[in-house]
Design a protein around this motif. Sequence first.
Motif, PDB file in Angstrom:
ATOM      1  N   MET A   1      46.254   6.665  38.527  1.00 44.27           N
ATOM      2  CA  MET A   1      46.914   7.598  37.655  1.00 44.27           C
ATOM      3  C   MET A   1      47.975   8.342  38.443  1.00 44.27           C
ATOM      4  O   MET A   1      47.764   8.733  39.577  1.00 44.27           O
ATOM      5  CB  MET A   1      45.898   8.561  37.077  1.00 44.27           C
ATOM      6  N   ASN A   2      49.114   8.554  37.843  1.00 43.26           N
ATOM      7  CA  ASN A   2      50.223   9.193  38.533  1.00 43.26           C
ATOM      8  C   ASN A   2      50.155  10.694  38.397  1.00 43.26           C
ATOM      9  O   ASN A   2      49.620  11.231  37.451  1.00 43.26           O
ATOM     10  CB  ASN A   2      51.551   8.701  37.964  1.00 43.26           C
ATOM     11  N   ASP A   3      50.774  11.376  39.352  1.00 41.38           N
ATOM     12  CA  ASP A   3      50.803  12.826  39.357  1.00 41.38           C
ATOM     13  C   ASP A   3      52.025  13.385  38.654  1.00 41.38           C
ATOM     14  O   ASP A   3      52.212  14.585  38.629  1.00 41.38           O
ATOM     15  CB  ASP A   3      50.811  13.337  40.797  1.00 41.38           C
ATOM     16  N   TYR A   4      52.859  12.537  38.117  1.00 38.05           N
ATOM     17  CA  TYR A   4      54.076  13.034  37.502  1.00 38.05           C
ATOM     18  C   TYR A   4      54.211  12.507  36.085  1.00 38.05           C
ATOM     19  O   TYR A   4      53.563  11.559  35.684  1.00 38.05           O
ATOM     20  CB  TYR A   4      55.309  12.683  38.342  1.00 38.05           C
ATOM     21  N   ASN A   5      55.085  13.137  35.333  1.00 42.01           N
ATOM     22  CA  ASN A   5      55.318  12.771  33.941  1.00 42.01           C
ATOM     23  C   ASN A   5      56.134  11.480  33.911  1.00 42.01           C
ATOM     24  O   ASN A   5      57.258  11.437  34.403  1.00 42.01           O
ATOM     25  CB  ASN A   5      56.067  13.914  33.248  1.00 42.01           C
ATOM     26  N   THR A   6      55.581  10.435  33.303  1.00 44.11           N
ATOM     27  CA  THR A   6      56.256   9.140  33.320  1.00 44.11           C
ATOM     28  C   THR A   6      57.434   9.089  32.350  1.00 44.11           C
ATOM     29  O   THR A   6      58.227   8.166  32.404  1.00 44.11           O
ATOM     30  CB  THR A   6      55.275   8.006  32.978  1.00 44.11           C
ATOM     31  N   THR A   7      57.563  10.077  31.459  1.00 45.21           N
ATOM     32  CA  THR A   7      58.699  10.075  30.540  1.00 45.21           C
ATOM     33  C   THR A   7      59.953  10.624  31.210  1.00 45.21           C
ATOM     34  O   THR A   7      61.052  10.332  30.779  1.00 45.21           O
ATOM     35  CB  THR A   7      58.381  10.906  29.276  1.00 45.21           C
ATOM     36  N   ALA A   8      59.795  11.418  32.250  1.00 41.16           N
ATOM     37  CA  ALA A   8      60.949  11.976  32.953  1.00 41.16           C
ATOM     38  C   ALA A   8      61.402  11.000  34.023  1.00 41.16           C
ATOM     39  O   ALA A   8      60.603  10.495  34.798  1.00 41.16           O
ATOM     40  CB  ALA A   8      60.588  13.310  33.586  1.00 41.16           C
ATOM     41  N   GLN A   9      62.688  10.730  34.054  1.00 44.37           N
ATOM     42  CA  GLN A   9      63.241   9.832  35.067  1.00 44.37           C
ATOM     43  C   GLN A   9      63.406  10.582  36.382  1.00 44.37           C
ATOM     44  O   GLN A   9      63.836  11.721  36.404  1.00 44.37           O
ATOM     45  CB  GLN A   9      64.607   9.305  34.624  1.00 44.37           C
ATOM     46  N   PRO A  10      63.071   9.948  37.491  1.00 46.13           N
ATOM     47  CA  PRO A  10      63.288  10.586  38.793  1.00 46.13           C
ATOM     48  C   PRO A  10      64.785  10.724  39.075  1.00 46.13           C
ATOM     49  O   PRO A  10      65.602   9.980  38.539  1.00 46.13           O
ATOM     50  CB  PRO A  10      62.621   9.634  39.782  1.00 46.13           C
ATOM     51  N   GLN A  11      65.105  11.667  39.920  1.00 45.08           N
ATOM     52  CA  GLN A  11      66.507  11.895  40.276  1.00 45.08           C
ATOM     53  C   GLN A  11      67.056  10.705  41.059  1.00 45.08           C
ATOM     54  O   GLN A  11      66.305   9.952  41.683  1.00 45.08           O
ATOM     55  CB  GLN A  11      66.633  13.155  41.125  1.00 45.08           C
ATOM     56  N   ASP A  42      53.419  17.483  49.540  1.00 46.64           N
ATOM     57  CA  ASP A  42      53.060  18.763  48.917  1.00 46.64           C
ATOM     58  C   ASP A  42      54.162  19.312  48.018  1.00 46.64           C
ATOM     59  O   ASP A  42      54.131  20.489  47.664  1.00 46.64           O
ATOM     60  CB  ASP A  42      52.722  19.785  50.009  1.00 46.64           C
ATOM     61  N   ARG A  43      55.104  18.476  47.659  1.00 52.46           N
ATOM     62  CA  ARG A  43      56.218  18.915  46.810  1.00 52.46           C
ATOM     63  C   ARG A  43      56.104  18.253  45.446  1.00 52.46           C
ATOM     64  O   ARG A  43      56.418  17.074  45.299  1.00 52.46           O
ATOM     65  CB  ARG A  43      57.537  18.553  47.483  1.00 52.46           C
ATOM     66  N   PRO A  44      55.647  18.990  44.419  1.00 53.94           N
ATOM     67  CA  PRO A  44      55.434  18.391  43.097  1.00 53.94           C
ATOM     68  C   PRO A  44      56.710  17.849  42.455  1.00 53.94           C
ATOM     69  O   PRO A  44      56.653  16.911  41.666  1.00 53.94           O
ATOM     70  CB  PRO A  44      54.831  19.525  42.267  1.00 53.94           C
ATOM     71  N   GLU A  45      57.858  18.388  42.804  1.00 57.29           N
ATOM     72  CA  GLU A  45      59.103  17.896  42.225  1.00 57.29           C
ATOM     73  C   GLU A  45      59.509  16.536  42.798  1.00 57.29           C
ATOM     74  O   GLU A  45      60.399  15.869  42.284  1.00 57.29           O
ATOM     75  CB  GLU A  45      60.242  18.921  42.415  1.00 57.29           C
ATOM     76  N   ALA A  47      57.356  13.926  43.041  1.00 54.85           N
ATOM     77  CA  ALA A  47      56.174  13.114  42.719  1.00 54.85           C
ATOM     78  C   ALA A  47      56.484  11.617  42.744  1.00 54.85           C
ATOM     79  O   ALA A  47      55.683  10.821  43.240  1.00 54.85           O
ATOM     80  CB  ALA A  47      55.615  13.521  41.363  1.00 54.85           C
ATOM     81  N   PHE A  48      57.630  11.204  42.201  1.00 52.73           N
ATOM     82  CA  PHE A  48      57.982   9.776  42.204  1.00 52.73           C
ATOM     83  C   PHE A  48      58.140   9.273  43.632  1.00 52.73           C
ATOM     84  O   PHE A  48      57.611   8.227  43.997  1.00 52.73           O
ATOM     85  CB  PHE A  48      59.277   9.546  41.414  1.00 52.73           C
ATOM     86  N   LEU A  49      58.856  10.015  44.443  1.00 52.12           N
ATOM     87  CA  LEU A  49      59.071   9.630  45.840  1.00 52.12           C
ATOM     88  C   LEU A  49      57.745   9.605  46.593  1.00 52.12           C
ATOM     89  O   LEU A  49      57.481   8.696  47.385  1.00 52.12           O
ATOM     90  CB  LEU A  49      60.055  10.601  46.494  1.00 52.12           C
ATOM     91  N   ASN A  50      56.894  10.571  46.341  1.00 57.26           N
ATOM     92  CA  ASN A  50      55.575  10.625  46.957  1.00 57.26           C
ATOM     93  C   ASN A  50      54.745   9.396  46.570  1.00 57.26           C
ATOM     94  O   ASN A  50      54.136   8.751  47.418  1.00 57.26           O
ATOM     95  CB  ASN A  50      54.868  11.916  46.536  1.00 57.26           C
ATOM     96  N   ASP A  51      54.757   9.073  45.283  1.00 57.61           N
ATOM     97  CA  ASP A  51      53.996   7.922  44.788  1.00 57.61           C
ATOM     98  C   ASP A  51      54.483   6.620  45.426  1.00 57.61           C
ATOM     99  O   ASP A  51      53.684   5.805  45.894  1.00 57.61           O
ATOM    100  CB  ASP A  51      54.126   7.850  43.267  1.00 57.61           C
ATOM    101  N   GLN A  52      55.779   6.422  45.468  1.00 56.40           N
ATOM    102  CA  GLN A  52      56.322   5.176  46.002  1.00 56.40           C
ATOM    103  C   GLN A  52      56.183   5.094  47.521  1.00 56.40           C
ATOM    104  O   GLN A  52      55.970   4.009  48.063  1.00 56.40           O
ATOM    105  CB  GLN A  52      57.781   5.012  45.576  1.00 56.40           C
ATOM    106  N   SER A  53      56.277   6.220  48.218  1.00 59.73           N
ATOM    107  CA  SER A  53      56.074   6.173  49.671  1.00 59.73           C
ATOM    108  C   SER A  53      54.613   5.872  49.995  1.00 59.73           C
ATOM    109  O   SER A  53      54.324   5.139  50.946  1.00 59.73           O
ATOM    110  CB  SER A  53      56.545   7.465  50.334  1.00 59.73           C
ATOM    111  N   LYS A  54      53.659   6.387  49.195  1.00 60.99           N
ATOM    112  CA  LYS A  54      52.247   6.037  49.396  1.00 60.99           C
ATOM    113  C   LYS A  54      52.021   4.554  49.126  1.00 60.99           C
ATOM    114  O   LYS A  54      51.277   3.893  49.862  1.00 60.99           O
ATOM    115  CB  LYS A  54      51.345   6.864  48.469  1.00 60.99           C
ATOM    116  N   GLU A  55      52.664   4.043  48.083  1.00 59.31           N
ATOM    117  CA  GLU A  55      52.507   2.621  47.762  1.00 59.31           C
ATOM    118  C   GLU A  55      53.046   1.756  48.906  1.00 59.31           C
ATOM    119  O   GLU A  55      52.404   0.789  49.331  1.00 59.31           O
ATOM    120  CB  GLU A  55      53.230   2.300  46.456  1.00 59.31           C
TER     121      GLU A  55
END
Length: 117
Positions: A1-11, A42-45, A47-55
């Motif tokens: 499960m992701n920590d960010y809203n999937t409807t919002a596009q990352p910057q 630790d930066r919620p804004e 989240a996409f970058l955090n998710d992909q770097s963990k992957e």
Amino acid sequence: MNDYNTTAQPQNDDRTIAMLVHLSGILLGFIVPLIVWLINKDRPEKAFLNDQSKEALNFQITLLFVYIVGTVLTIILIGALINFLAWIACIILSIIAGLAANRGEEYRYPFAIRLIK
């Protein structure tokens, strides 16, 4: 499960950095994904970058295990083939992941041990 809203596009800059994180694994292994994850975890804004770097980090750690097993198995000559196939998989899957991240899509590697959650 992701920590960010999937409807919002990352910057755009997050998508570009995520792409570079995936592609960096081809030459630098797990170092760049680890650094990016540690900086942004630790930066919620971010989240996409955090998710992909963990992957990317999980995939590179998995490849490291495969390379170690392949190196040990070079004694019976199959190890060189294992390492070659792992290297080819790294190149192909990292490019696919980088392109997906650049489009703002989540990418999940088909085989990766999820050590970092």
